[in-house]
Design an enzyme around this catalytic site. Structure first.
Site, PDB file in Angstrom:
ATOM      1  N   ARG A  34       0.821  -1.223   0.000  1.00 29.28           N
ATOM      2  CA  ARG A  34       0.000   0.000   0.000  1.00 29.28           C
ATOM      3  C   ARG A  34       0.852   1.269   0.000  1.00 29.28           C
ATOM      4  NH1 ARG A  34      -5.657  -0.655   1.732  1.00 29.28           N
ATOM      5  NH2 ARG A  34      -6.229  -2.461   0.552  1.00 29.28           N
ATOM      6  N   ARG A  38      -3.363   6.909   0.871  1.00 25.20           N
ATOM      7  CA  ARG A  38      -3.851   8.164   1.460  1.00 25.20           C
ATOM      8  C   ARG A  38      -2.847   8.880   2.361  1.00 25.20           C
ATOM      9  NH1 ARG A  38      -9.322   6.432   4.019  1.00 25.20           N
ATOM     10  NH2 ARG A  38      -8.311   4.397   3.824  1.00 25.20           N
ATOM     11  N   ARG A  47      -6.380  11.303  -6.376  1.00 26.83           N
ATOM     12  CA  ARG A  47      -7.625  10.579  -6.154  1.00 26.83           C
ATOM     13  C   ARG A  47      -8.819  11.523  -6.258  1.00 26.83           C
ATOM     14  NH1 ARG A  47     -11.377   8.724  -3.131  1.00 26.83           N
ATOM     15  NH2 ARG A  47     -11.632   6.826  -1.934  1.00 26.83           N
ATOM     16  N   ASP A  84      -6.971  -2.964  -7.395  1.00 29.39           N
ATOM     17  CA  ASP A  84      -7.500  -3.575  -6.187  1.00 29.39           C
ATOM     18  C   ASP A  84      -7.846  -5.025  -6.469  1.00 29.39           C
ATOM     19  OD1 ASP A  84      -8.451  -2.672  -3.324  1.00 29.39           O
ATOM     20  OD2 ASP A  84      -9.884  -4.153  -4.050  1.00 29.39           O
ATOM     21  N   TYR A 160     -14.979 -11.802   0.154  1.00 30.80           N
ATOM     22  CA  TYR A 160     -15.707 -10.570  -0.187  1.00 30.80           C
ATOM     23  C   TYR A 160     -16.901 -10.869  -1.109  1.00 30.80           C
ATOM     24  CZ  TYR A 160     -11.787  -8.049   1.855  1.00 30.80           C
ATOM     25  OH  TYR A 160     -10.844  -7.576   2.727  1.00 30.80           O
TER      26      TYR A 160
HETATM   27  O1  1CP Z   1       0.032   0.439  -3.209  1.00 30.34           O
HETATM   28  C1  1CP Z   1      -0.428  -0.731  -3.274  1.00 30.34           C
HETATM   29  O2  1CP Z   1      -0.161  -1.609  -2.423  1.00 30.34           O
HETATM   30  C2  1CP Z   1      -1.203  -1.134  -4.509  1.00 30.34           C
HETATM   31  C3  1CP Z   1      -2.613  -1.006  -4.470  1.00 30.34           C
HETATM   32  C4  1CP Z   1      -3.526  -1.933  -3.681  1.00 30.34           C
HETATM   33  C5  1CP Z   1      -3.423  -3.299  -3.346  1.00 30.34           C
HETATM   34  C6  1CP Z   1      -2.255  -4.228  -3.570  1.00 30.34           C
HETATM   35  C7  1CP Z   1      -4.773  -1.502  -3.220  1.00 30.34           C
HETATM   36  C8  1CP Z   1      -5.291  -0.135  -3.351  1.00 30.34           C
HETATM   37  N1  1CP Z   1      -5.462  -2.587  -2.715  1.00 30.34           N
HETATM   38  C9  1CP Z   1      -4.638  -3.691  -2.752  1.00 30.34           C
HETATM   39  C10 1CP Z   1      -4.960  -5.053  -2.317  1.00 30.34           C
HETATM   40  C11 1CP Z   1      -6.161  -5.301  -1.469  1.00 30.34           C
HETATM   41  N2  1CP Z   1      -7.406  -4.735  -1.562  1.00 30.34           N
HETATM   42  C12 1CP Z   1      -6.206  -6.277  -0.451  1.00 30.34           C
HETATM   43  C13 1CP Z   1      -5.062  -7.205  -0.105  1.00 30.34           C
HETATM   44  C14 1CP Z   1      -4.018  -6.544   0.714  1.00 30.34           C
HETATM   45  C15 1CP Z   1      -4.442  -6.094   2.095  1.00 30.34           C
HETATM   46  O3  1CP Z   1      -4.789  -6.948   2.918  1.00 30.34           O
HETATM   47  O4  1CP Z   1      -4.395  -4.883   2.340  1.00 30.34           O
HETATM   48  C16 1CP Z   1      -7.500  -6.250   0.116  1.00 30.34           C
HETATM   49  C17 1CP Z   1      -8.018  -7.110   1.255  1.00 30.34           C
HETATM   50  C18 1CP Z   1      -8.251  -5.279  -0.590  1.00 30.34           C
HETATM   51  C19 1CP Z   1      -9.687  -4.951  -0.384  1.00 30.34           C
HETATM   52  C20 1CP Z   1      -9.839  -3.528  -0.011  1.00 30.34           C
HETATM   53  N3  1CP Z   1      -9.671  -2.502  -0.904  1.00 30.34           N
HETATM   54  C21 1CP Z   1     -10.099  -2.983   1.269  1.00 30.34           C
HETATM   55  C22 1CP Z   1     -10.270  -3.757   2.565  1.00 30.34           C
HETATM   56  C23 1CP Z   1     -11.714  -3.972   2.857  1.00 30.34           C
HETATM   57  C24 1CP Z   1     -11.968  -4.670   4.206  1.00 30.34           C
HETATM   58  O5  1CP Z   1     -12.482  -3.984   5.083  1.00 30.34           O
HETATM   59  O6  1CP Z   1     -11.705  -5.871   4.350  1.00 30.34           O
HETATM   60  C25 1CP Z   1     -10.136  -1.582   1.107  1.00 30.34           C
HETATM   61  C26 1CP Z   1     -10.422  -0.555   2.166  1.00 30.34           C
HETATM   62  C27 1CP Z   1      -9.825  -1.301  -0.254  1.00 30.34           C
HETATM   63  C28 1CP Z   1      -9.684   0.033  -0.900  1.00 30.34           C
HETATM   64  C29 1CP Z   1      -8.315   0.382  -1.323  1.00 30.34           C
HETATM   65  N4  1CP Z   1      -7.523  -0.378  -2.169  1.00 30.34           N
HETATM   66  C30 1CP Z   1      -6.354   0.279  -2.424  1.00 30.34           C
HETATM   67  C31 1CP Z   1      -6.392   1.531  -1.715  1.00 30.34           C
HETATM   68  C32 1CP Z   1      -5.326   2.578  -1.731  1.00 30.34           C
HETATM   69  C33 1CP Z   1      -7.617   1.578  -1.022  1.00 30.34           C
HETATM   70  C34 1CP Z   1      -8.137   2.724  -0.183  1.00 30.34           C
HETATM   71  C35 1CP Z   1      -9.039   3.530  -1.027  1.00 30.34           C
HETATM   72  C36 1CP Z   1      -8.825   5.002  -0.886  1.00 30.34           C
HETATM   73  O7  1CP Z   1      -9.380   5.527   0.063  1.00 30.34           O
HETATM   74  O8  1CP Z   1      -8.167   5.634  -1.717  1.00 30.34           O
END
Ligand code: 1CP
Length: 356
Positions: A34, A38, A47, A84, A160
């Site tokens: 990540r 943010r 964003r 994602d 999910y």
């Molecule tokens: O920078 C990076 O790492 C690349 C981008 C990336 C990756 C690899 C994002 C962007 N998401 C992911 C993988 C991801 N997405 C996972 C596996 C890794 C982990 O455990 O963190 C999972 C479980 C998700 C699902 C997801 N997407 C969640 C979790 C939901 C939950 O409550 O279980 C969330 C909040 C997101 C949104 C997301 N994805 C990525 C970002 C930067 C964000 C935040 C969105 C934002 O506010 O901009």
């Protein structure tokens, strides 16, 4: 389709790829899960320009920009595609929205019959902007920096798809695992095929390594862990290696505990992402150096910073000396992380200022 040039076909020169290939390097390569996100003001700006999170994911130009932002700022050794894990279920036809401050919401699949709603035929058309982003990122990377593609592991993506949102107990997916294992196997088959195809396209577009995120691997008992975490990941890796024998694959079975032992051999993964609960001394004795390991600084330590951070970094650098170790966090960076702490972390790892 002819095999596509793969940076690993010859001896790699990028430090991240050298380490994955088991070659020595002066210091461990570093990137952070990540790392685009943010906590970076420039990410928040891009964003906002994109509109929503999903608009950002599907905009190749802006997805490229946010992928490269942390590379420019910190000089990480690897960039990870900005996308994602839930884009794949969406490409399979499942409704997906990201609600502000609430996380993802999907049209939950309730019965085996509803699996018929999923359609694998159109995925590449829907995911084309992601592949375009991969090509653009690759073109914009500094020479020494490698590009990581990624996907969610079938089990984590299924949690999910079945729950319809993030959950703390994964009740829906576990109910399928125990009460409708054939139904869950059918979903695994769909996801193994689609994920393999998705990652192959990322490699064709320029990804030099891939990471498979099994964020919820830690919630299953042993037998179900083998069936829904190990088996599907093994099948995906076998497919990728069949086409790209030297493609490095990193697996991140978060929370797997002692099931990390034997996981790399069972799945064919080249490297293991260690979550922050995995004892470093245990990992050193049981996983490393046979397997390349990555991780596992607690993301909260990066928020705290100072001497606590320096001590945590030192412990890791001392535990995995010289090779087969990639510095990373044990889960994703959190939004409240101060940018200056990330700068300090990179300085410590690149300077290898290990104190005795
Ligand atoms: O920078 C990076 O790492 C690349 C981008 C990336 C990756 C690899 C994002 C962007 N998401 C992911 C993988 C991801 N997405 C996972 C596996 C890794 C982990 O455990 O963190 C999972 C479980 C998700 C699902 C997801 N997407 C969640 C979790 C939901 C939950 O409550 O279980 C969330 C909040 C997101 C949104 C997301 N994805 C990525 C970002 C930067 C964000 C935040 C969105 C934002 O506010 O901009």
């Amino acid at each position: 389709m002819s095999p596509v040039p793969n940076a690993q076909a010859t001896t790699p020169t990028k430090p991240f790829l050298r380490t994955l290939a088991g070659l020595p390097s002066a210091r461990p390569p570093i990137w952070l899960m990540r790392q685009a996100g943010r906590y970076l003001p420039e990410y928040r700006e891009t964003r906002a320009k994109a509109g929503s999170f999903l608009d950002l994911c599907y905009n190749p130009e802006l997805a490229t920009e946010v992928t490269l932002q942390p590379i420019r700022r910190f000089g990480f050794d690897a960039a990870i595609l900005f996308a994602d894990i839930l884009l794949l279920p969406q490409a399979l036809g499942q409704g997906l929205a990201f609600k502000e401050n609430e996380g993802p919401v999907l049209d939950a699949i309730r019965t085996s019959g509803e699996l018929a709603r999923l359609d694998a035929n159109g995925i590449h058309k829907k995911l084309a902007p992601v592949y375009e982003a991969v090509s653009r990122i690759k073109a914009g990377l500094p020479d020494e920096c490698a590009l990581i593609g990624f996907a969610g592991a079938p089990w984590t993506v299924a949690t999910y798809m079945l729950e319809g949102r993030g959950s703390s107990d994964h009740a829906a997916a576990k109910t399928w695992a125990f009460g409708n294992p054939e139904g869950l196997d059918a979903l695994m088959d769909i996801l193994v095929e689609a994920t393999g195809a998705y990652l192959e396209r990322q490699v064709q577009a320029g990804a030099e390594a891939v990471q498979i995120f099994d964020t919820w691997a830690g919630v299953l008992p042993e037998q179900e862990f083998r069936r829904y975490c190990i088996e599907p990941v093994k099948r995906i890796i076998a497919r990728l290696k069949g086409k790209y024998p030297s493609l490095p694959v990193i697996a991140f079975p978060r929370g797997a505990g002692v099931m990390y032992d034997g996981y790399a051999a069972a799945t064919g993964a080249d490297a293991l992402g260690m979550d922050y609960t995995l004892p470093v001394s245990w990992a050193r004795d049981h996983l490393w150096p046979k397997t390349v390991v990555q991780g596992n600084l607690d993301p909260r330590l990066l928020v705290v910073g100072g001497q606590a951070l320096a001590d945590g970094v030192n412990r890791l650098l001392r535990s995995f000396p010289q090779q087969r170790y990639i510095f990373n966090l044990g889960h994703g960076i959190v939004p409240e992380t101060p940018v200056r702490h990330v700068e300090e972390l990179v300085r410590l790892v690149k300077g290898m200022q290990v104190s005795a």
